[in-house]
Scaffold this motif. Structure first.
Motif, PDB file in Angstrom:
ATOM      1  N   GLU A  94       0.866  -0.935   0.269  1.00 41.05           N
ATOM      2  CA  GLU A  94      -0.365  -0.177   0.499  1.00 41.05           C
ATOM      3  C   GLU A  94       0.813   1.552  -0.191  1.00 41.05           C
ATOM      4  OE1 GLU A  94      -2.142   1.938  -1.654  1.00 41.05           O
ATOM      5  OE2 GLU A  94      -3.961   0.680  -0.448  1.00 41.05           O
ATOM      6  N   LYS A  95       0.847   2.346  -0.430  1.00 39.59           N
ATOM      7  CA  LYS A  95       1.027   3.235  -0.247  1.00 39.59           C
ATOM      8  C   LYS A  95       1.336   4.053   0.926  1.00 39.59           C
ATOM      9  CE  LYS A  95      -1.221   4.765  -5.156  1.00 39.59           C
ATOM     10  NZ  LYS A  95       0.041   5.136  -5.625  1.00 39.59           N
ATOM     11  N   ASN A  96       1.797   5.572   1.226  1.00 42.06           N
ATOM     12  CA  ASN A  96       2.299   5.518   2.673  1.00 42.06           C
ATOM     13  C   ASN A  96       1.783   6.464   3.470  1.00 42.06           C
ATOM     14  OD1 ASN A  96       4.663   3.901   2.545  1.00 42.06           O
ATOM     15  ND2 ASN A  96       5.647   5.743   1.339  1.00 42.06           N
ATOM     16  N   LYS A  97       0.599   7.069   2.510  1.00 39.94           N
ATOM     17  CA  LYS A  97       0.223   8.636   2.781  1.00 39.94           C
ATOM     18  C   LYS A  97      -1.501   7.892   2.522  1.00 39.94           C
ATOM     19  CE  LYS A  97       3.622  11.632   2.647  1.00 39.94           C
ATOM     20  NZ  LYS A  97       3.916  12.763   1.945  1.00 39.94           N
ATOM     21  N   ASN A  98      -2.427   8.661   3.509  1.00 42.56           N
ATOM     22  CA  ASN A  98      -4.020   8.741   2.833  1.00 42.56           C
ATOM     23  C   ASN A  98      -4.342   9.062   1.834  1.00 42.56           C
ATOM     24  OD1 ASN A  98      -4.913   6.233   4.930  1.00 42.56           O
ATOM     25  ND2 ASN A  98      -4.641   8.147   6.660  1.00 42.56           N
ATOM     26  N   SER A  99      -3.911  10.039   1.876  1.00 41.78           N
ATOM     27  CA  SER A  99      -4.281  11.092   1.026  1.00 41.78           C
ATOM     28  C   SER A  99      -4.167  10.241  -0.528  1.00 41.78           C
ATOM     29  CB  SER A  99      -3.425  12.456   0.109  1.00 41.78           C
ATOM     30  OG  SER A  99      -2.234  12.569   1.070  1.00 41.78           O
ATOM     31  N   GLU A 100      -2.268   9.668  -1.186  1.00 40.57           N
ATOM     32  CA  GLU A 100      -2.303   9.102  -1.834  1.00 40.57           C
ATOM     33  C   GLU A 100      -3.268   8.335  -1.924  1.00 40.57           C
ATOM     34  OE1 GLU A 100       2.520   9.840  -1.670  1.00 40.57           O
ATOM     35  OE2 GLU A 100       2.238   8.225  -0.744  1.00 40.57           O
ATOM     36  N   VAL A 101      -3.712   6.735  -1.745  1.00 38.38           N
ATOM     37  CA  VAL A 101      -4.038   6.153  -1.644  1.00 38.38           C
ATOM     38  C   VAL A 101      -5.511   6.787  -1.866  1.00 38.38           C
ATOM     39  CG1 VAL A 101      -5.680   4.107  -0.078  1.00 38.38           C
ATOM     40  CG2 VAL A 101      -2.844   4.510  -0.041  1.00 38.38           C
ATOM     41  N   LYS A 102      -6.430   7.798  -1.182  1.00 42.80           N
ATOM     42  CA  LYS A 102      -7.740   8.129  -1.494  1.00 42.80           C
ATOM     43  C   LYS A 102      -7.472   9.138  -3.758  1.00 42.80           C
ATOM     44  CE  LYS A 102     -10.843  11.876  -0.613  1.00 42.80           C
ATOM     45  NZ  LYS A 102     -11.260  12.642  -1.406  1.00 42.80           N
ATOM     46  N   GLU A 103      -6.094   9.360  -3.881  1.00 40.99           N
ATOM     47  CA  GLU A 103      -5.865   9.710  -4.812  1.00 40.99           C
ATOM     48  C   GLU A 103      -6.298   8.356  -6.662  1.00 40.99           C
ATOM     49  OE1 GLU A 103      -3.019  12.938  -7.908  1.00 40.99           O
ATOM     50  OE2 GLU A 103      -3.123  12.256  -5.871  1.00 40.99           O
ATOM     51  N   PHE A 104      -5.128   7.562  -5.682  1.00 42.17           N
ATOM     52  CA  PHE A 104      -5.116   6.409  -6.891  1.00 42.17           C
ATOM     53  C   PHE A 104      -6.877   5.951  -6.731  1.00 42.17           C
ATOM     54  CE2 PHE A 104      -4.261   2.097  -6.995  1.00 42.17           C
ATOM     55  CZ  PHE A 104      -4.370   1.774  -7.516  1.00 42.17           C
ATOM     56  N   CYS A 105      -7.089   5.481  -5.466  1.00 43.83           N
ATOM     57  CA  CYS A 105      -8.956   4.770  -5.972  1.00 43.83           C
ATOM     58  C   CYS A 105     -10.193   6.357  -7.009  1.00 43.83           C
ATOM     59  CB  CYS A 105      -9.200   4.778  -4.576  1.00 43.83           C
ATOM     60  SG  CYS A 105      -8.660   3.678  -3.804  1.00 43.83           S
ATOM     61  N   GLU A 106      -9.754   7.258  -6.562  1.00 43.38           N
ATOM     62  CA  GLU A 106     -10.780   8.864  -7.666  1.00 43.38           C
ATOM     63  C   GLU A 106      -9.603   7.770  -8.846  1.00 43.38           C
ATOM     64  OE1 GLU A 106     -11.118  11.547  -5.395  1.00 43.38           O
ATOM     65  OE2 GLU A 106     -12.233  10.976  -3.577  1.00 43.38           O
TER      66      GLU A 106
END
Length: 181
Positions: A94-106
């Motif tokens: 998984e990515k390191n930051k919540n913001s990176e995960v959110k952007e990836f998913c969207e």
């Protein structure tokens, strides 16, 4: 002698019976988790719904299942299904930051269903949700890999679990969801 043995054996087996499995001192609806944006997701808000919990990861071979999870969400959200993704780095994908995960998913999957913050899903540091699942459903509730699925029924209890290999739009999952909606 035989009757005495059977009686003794029955009594002994009663004491070794696992009372922890499915005692449900708490239901799913008594728990909560932090969202990808930092707010608390109270599972009590999902009462009277079925919930499919999926531990996810951005760098996994199963990451394309996000697409089917979004389709599942769109098809069944108005019928009482919530899809909840729980991004996790428990398997180092998984990515390191919540913001990176959110952007990836969207950006990559147009995800509109709820996402939690990056969360531990196994071991001693597992989130309460996953410890609760293990206590009440046993080892099949413990994610063995990313995109493991836990289906919660409308009573807030575990209905079934599905391995990473079981795709979200498989007949196995669809039939089980439709049976509890």
């Amino acid at each position: 002698m035989k009757k005495k043995f059977i009686l003794s054996f029955t009594i002994i087996m009663f004491f070794f019976k696992s009372s922890a499995i499915a005692n449900y001192e708490k239901t799913f609806f008594d728990l909560n988790i932090e969202s990808i944006s930092g707010e608390i997701i109270n599972f009590s808000d999902f009462k009277d719904n079925a919930v499919l919990i999926v531990n996810t990861a951005s760098y996994c071979g199963f990451t394309n299942q996000y697409e089917e999870l979004q389709i599942l969400w769109e098809k069944y959200k108005n019928k009482g299904l919530v899809v909840l993704a729980v991004p996790s780095n428990s398997f180092n994908q998984e990515k390191n930051k919540n913001s990176e995960v959110k952007e990836f998913c969207e950006v990559n999957f147009n995800i509109t269903f709820p996402l939690s913050a990056i969360t531990e899903v196994k071991g001693n540091n597992a989130h309460e949700l996953f410890r609760w699942a293990k206590t009440n459903h046993g080892s099949s509730a413990i994610p063995k890999w990313n995109f493991h699925k836990i289906l919660i029924n409308k009573e807030g209890k575990i209905e079934d679990t599905f391995s990473s290999f079981t795709k979200p739009l498989s007949n196995k999952i669809i039939n089980k969801i439709e049976s509890i909606l």
